[in-house]
Design an enzyme around this catalytic site. Structure first.
Site, short mmCIF file in Angstrom:
data_model
loop_
_atom_site.label_atom_id
_atom_site.label_comp_id
_atom_site.label_asym_id
_atom_site.label_seq_id
_atom_site.Cartn_x
_atom_site.Cartn_y
_atom_site.Cartn_z
N CYS A 1 0.83 -1.20 0.00
CA CYS A 1 0.00 0.00 0.00
C CYS A 1 0.87 1.26 0.00
O CYS A 1 1.47 1.58 -1.02
CB CYS A 1 -0.99 -0.03 1.17
N HIS B 1 -3.58 -5.15 0.58
CA HIS B 1 -3.05 -5.56 1.88
C HIS B 1 -3.13 -7.08 2.03
O HIS B 1 -4.09 -7.61 2.61
CB HIS B 1 -3.84 -4.90 3.00
N GLU C 1 -1.57 -8.82 4.09
CA GLU C 1 -1.42 -9.16 5.52
C GLU C 1 -2.70 -8.97 6.32
O GLU C 1 -2.84 -9.50 7.43
CB GLU C 1 -0.29 -8.31 6.14
#
Length: 267
Positions: free
Chosen positions: A116, A210, A212
């Site tokens: 990001c 994202h 994660e």
């Protein structure tokens, strides 16, 4: 100040650094102990990875001006730059210092993975263009991205064998890459964002989404953005409904990131 993973072994065959560009939210601190644990859990070695090598992770809070020393860079196999509420094109001192660090890492052919904000700041550091999203403002939720029809020869991509033509990823951003750096290859795009993923050879990878994030982290963030009136309540409700109906192809993205960080280049 360096923060070291609790599971670090005295001697490790691989060592990585998380360059944290955001401060821990209350929710992430309570649920996960901080973003460091989120990233290590996502990109670090797990017992089922089939990788017997030892591994260590350090964290540097770059958002607070804590960057690794130049003499320590050689000790790391890879660097991960996190997301951030800050603008990658802003001129805060820590962002400018981070851009210079990225340039040094790329010159040294260190592996650099940007998520990001990290994706955007790498782009800026290497001469690309970054700014506010040109279409539709905030992109929050699950978005399907399309892989480029022709992908460059990269060992970390080859190591994954068959890549799907499309993959869903969690998004939360209102800035984007306008133009990838010279020499970069655009690997994926979406109907909202032209550069969802790019690479420079085998040693630089930027991902707009994202990988994660878990669903609960995104939901907590949506609530905070709604409370701060950064997004409308109806927007927040639409995101929550979407998350009830679908989710990201998270395992694919985690495998991709690990392949990038851990696939060795040819000498």
């Amino acid at each position: 100040m360096k923060v070291v993973a609790a599971a670090e072994q005295p001697k490790s065959s691989r060592k990585y650094a998380l360059l944290l560009a955001a401060r821990d939210s209350e929710y992430v601190l309570k649920a996960y102990g901080g973003y460091f644990n989120v990233f290590v859990s996502a990109f670090g070695r797990r017992g089922d990875d089939g990788d017997c090598g030892e591994e260590a992770w350090d964290m540097f809070r770059v958002v607070d001006g804590d960057l690794p020393a130049a003499e320590d860079l050689d000790g790391y196999d890879g660097f991960v730059i996190s997301g951030s509420p800050y603008d990658a094109y802003a001129d805060e001192r820590w962002i400018l210092r981070l851009c210079l660090l990225v340039q040094d890492l790329v010159a040294a052919r260190k592996r650099v993975l940007g998520i990001c904000f990290g994706h955007q700041v790498i782009c800026r550091a290497l001469g690309g263009r970054v700014g506010k999203a040109r279409v539709g403002g905030w992109d929050i939720g699950i978005r399907e991205v399309t892989m480029a029809a022709t992908l460059p020869p990269c060992r970390f991509l080859d190591a994954m064998q068959d890549l799907p033509p499309n993959a869903k990823i969690t998004e939360c951003h209102q800035d984007e890459v306008w133009e990838a750096p010279l020499g970069a290859e655009v690997l994926a795009s979406s109907d909202k964002t032209g550069v969802e993923m790019f690479c420079v050879g085998d040693h630089v990878l930027g991902i707009q989404g994202h990988p994660e994030y878990t669903a609960d982290i995104l939901l907590s963030l949506v609530d905070r953005l709604s409370s701060a009136q950064s997004i409308t309540e109806s927007f927040a409700e639409d995101v929550k409904k979407q998350l009830e109906a679908t989710g990201p192809d998270r395992e694919f993205w985690l495998t991709l990131c690990k392949s990038f960080l851990k696939t060795q280049e040819l000498p």
